[in-house]
Design a protein around this motif. Structure first.
Motif, PDB file in Angstrom:
ATOM      1  N   PRO A   1       0.835  -1.204   0.000  1.00  0.00           N
ATOM      2  CA  PRO A   1       0.000   0.000   0.000  1.00  0.00           C
ATOM      3  C   PRO A   1       0.869   1.251   0.000  1.00  0.00           C
ATOM      4  N   GLY A   2       0.437   2.256  -0.735  1.00  0.00           N
ATOM      5  CA  GLY A   2       1.184   3.502  -0.807  1.00  0.00           C
ATOM      6  C   GLY A   2       2.254   3.538  -1.871  1.00  0.00           C
ATOM      7  N   ALA A   3       2.431   2.445  -2.611  1.00  0.00           N
ATOM      8  CA  ALA A   3       3.457   2.417  -3.655  1.00  0.00           C
ATOM      9  C   ALA A   3       3.153   3.435  -4.744  1.00  0.00           C
ATOM     10  N   THR A   4       4.169   4.101  -5.214  1.00  0.00           N
ATOM     11  CA  THR A   4       4.022   5.103  -6.269  1.00  0.00           C
ATOM     12  C   THR A   4       3.993   4.420  -7.639  1.00  0.00           C
ATOM     13  N   LEU A   5       3.756   5.239  -8.671  1.00  0.00           N
ATOM     14  CA  LEU A   5       3.742   4.701 -10.027  1.00  0.00           C
ATOM     15  C   LEU A   5       5.111   4.112 -10.385  1.00  0.00           C
ATOM     16  N   ASP A   6       6.177   4.773  -9.993  1.00  0.00           N
ATOM     17  CA  ASP A   6       7.517   4.243 -10.280  1.00  0.00           C
ATOM     18  C   ASP A   6       7.741   2.907  -9.590  1.00  0.00           C
ATOM     19  N   MET A   7       7.316   2.809  -8.332  1.00  0.00           N
ATOM     20  CA  MET A   7       7.472   1.557  -7.593  1.00  0.00           C
ATOM     21  C   MET A   7       6.635   0.454  -8.233  1.00  0.00           C
ATOM     22  N   ALA A   8       5.405   0.793  -8.624  1.00  0.00           N
ATOM     23  CA  ALA A   8       4.532  -0.189  -9.264  1.00  0.00           C
ATOM     24  C   ALA A   8       5.105  -0.638 -10.601  1.00  0.00           C
ATOM     25  N   ALA A   9       5.650   0.327 -11.361  1.00  0.00           N
ATOM     26  CA  ALA A   9       6.237  -0.010 -12.660  1.00  0.00           C
ATOM     27  C   ALA A   9       7.433  -0.934 -12.500  1.00  0.00           C
ATOM     28  N   ASP A  10       8.283  -0.662 -11.524  1.00  0.00           N
ATOM     29  CA  ASP A  10       9.453  -1.506 -11.286  1.00  0.00           C
ATOM     30  C   ASP A  10       9.027  -2.925 -10.914  1.00  0.00           C
ATOM     31  N   ALA A  11       8.034  -3.029 -10.042  1.00  0.00           N
ATOM     32  CA  ALA A  11       7.580  -4.348  -9.603  1.00  0.00           C
ATOM     33  C   ALA A  11       6.902  -5.100 -10.733  1.00  0.00           C
ATOM     34  N   TRP A  12       6.059  -4.416 -11.501  1.00  0.00           N
ATOM     35  CA  TRP A  12       5.284  -5.096 -12.547  1.00  0.00           C
ATOM     36  C   TRP A  12       6.148  -5.438 -13.757  1.00  0.00           C
ATOM     37  N   ALA A  13       7.260  -4.733 -13.942  1.00  0.00           N
ATOM     38  CA  ALA A  13       8.173  -5.076 -15.029  1.00  0.00           C
ATOM     39  C   ALA A  13       8.803  -6.445 -14.814  1.00  0.00           C
ATOM     40  N   GLU A  14       8.832  -6.910 -13.582  1.00  0.00           N
ATOM     41  CA  GLU A  14       9.404  -8.213 -13.278  1.00  0.00           C
ATOM     42  C   GLU A  14       8.438  -9.358 -13.583  1.00  0.00           C
ATOM     43  N   VAL A  15       7.135  -9.041 -13.744  1.00  0.00           N
ATOM     44  CA  VAL A  15       6.130 -10.092 -13.939  1.00  0.00           C
ATOM     45  C   VAL A  15       5.181  -9.717 -15.086  1.00  0.00           C
ATOM     46  N   PRO A  16       5.710  -9.446 -16.282  1.00  0.00           N
ATOM     47  CA  PRO A  16       4.830  -9.042 -17.385  1.00  0.00           C
ATOM     48  C   PRO A  16       3.773 -10.106 -17.659  1.00  0.00           C
ATOM     49  N   GLY A  17       2.526  -9.666 -17.760  1.00  0.00           N
ATOM     50  CA  GLY A  17       1.426 -10.583 -18.015  1.00  0.00           C
ATOM     51  C   GLY A  17       0.739 -11.094 -16.773  1.00  0.00           C
ATOM     52  N   ALA A  18       1.246 -10.756 -15.580  1.00  0.00           N
ATOM     53  CA  ALA A  18       0.623 -11.238 -14.347  1.00  0.00           C
ATOM     54  C   ALA A  18      -0.735 -10.582 -14.138  1.00  0.00           C
ATOM     55  N   SER A  19      -1.613 -11.282 -13.446  1.00  0.00           N
ATOM     56  CA  SER A  19      -2.888 -10.692 -13.044  1.00  0.00           C
ATOM     57  C   SER A  19      -2.700  -9.950 -11.724  1.00  0.00           C
ATOM     58  N   MET A  20      -3.657  -9.098 -11.393  1.00  0.00           N
ATOM     59  CA  MET A  20      -3.611  -8.344 -10.147  1.00  0.00           C
ATOM     60  C   MET A  20      -4.513  -9.016  -9.125  1.00  0.00           C
ATOM     61  N   LEU A  21      -3.940  -9.386  -7.991  1.00  0.00           N
ATOM     62  CA  LEU A  21      -4.696 -10.004  -6.912  1.00  0.00           C
ATOM     63  C   LEU A  21      -4.658  -9.107  -5.680  1.00  0.00           C
ATOM     64  N   LEU A  22      -5.789  -9.014  -4.993  1.00  0.00           N
ATOM     65  CA  LEU A  22      -5.892  -8.203  -3.786  1.00  0.00           C
ATOM     66  C   LEU A  22      -5.951  -9.120  -2.564  1.00  0.00           C
TER      67      LEU A  22
END
Length: 215
Positions: free
Chosen positions: A72-93
């Motif tokens: 929680p609280g992650a910025t767009l840059d943080m989200a982009a860095d994390a999601w670049a490691e898992v291209p194609g992943a779904s989002m789970l809450l």
């Protein structure tokens, strides 16, 4: 490390740049605007799960064990860095932290939602899945307290198509695909108030139980 439908992890050039797309933006909205963590999840294709386990119990509907959760609280840059490691992943809450979930049949959920809105009841986010389920986001504790609430309301002996999801479970976040069946969608989108403080389950349970019983 990357993520593919075949369960193969591979290094990809330019993933940081490509990660700053719709996926990273959606993740940043969940973490930054609504204050929810997001876990990278598996995907399913033709019934096969991207985790690579041929006996997977929840194809395309569980977190990737090698991927880091976006807090929680992650910025767009943080989200982009994390999601670049898992291209194609779904989002789970993750459920059980900021919210629990009351899960009912979609038809009953849609009917109940209309009635609740007319009654002016407090409502949180509500999602609908391609598996025909409606998911009402409520305050944490609903999963543990549901049997007692149903008992006090006189619904404990009723045959209700309802379950409560709590800590240790996950729901697929819109607009991610659920198990290869299609995207999850919002019936009632999050807002700053409802995301941070969804209603107590007891405020909605009477209406939900009544509609589920009639259905």
């Amino acid at each position: 490390m990357g993520f593919t439908i075949g369960g193969i992890r591979e290094m990809r050039s330019g993933t940081r740049r490509r990660g700053r797309g719709a996926g990273a933006t959606a993740v940043a909205e969940y973490t930054g605007l609504w204050g929810w963590a997001v876990a990278p999840g598996a995907r399913a294709s033709a019934g096969a799960c991207s985790c690579g386990d041929t006996a997977c119990a929840a194809p395309g509907a569980h977190p990737l064990d090698f991927a880091r959760e976006v807090p929680p609280g992650a910025t767009l840059d943080m989200a982009a860095d994390a999601w670049a490691e898992v291209p194609g992943a779904s989002m789970l809450l993750p459920v059980g932290r900021t919210f629990d979930v009351l899960d009912v049949a979609e038809a009953a959920g849609r009917h109940a939602l209309v009635r609740m809105e007319r009654m002016g009841l407090p409502l949180g986010p509500v999602a609908v899945t391609p598996a025909g389920r409606a998911q009402f986001f409520v305050a944490p504790g609903a999963a543990a307290g549901l049997p007692g609430l149903l008992y006090r309301m006189g619904w404990d002996d009723a045959d209700l198509d309802m379950r409560a999801l709590g800590r240790g479970t996950y729901v697929t976040a819109p607009p991610s695909d659920l198990g290869g069946l299609g995207p999850v969608r919002w019936l009632r989108e999050p807002s700053p108030d409802t995301a941070a403080a969804p209603p107590q389950a007891r405020l909605l349970l009477g209406t939900l139980a009544y509609i589920c019983h009639r259905s």
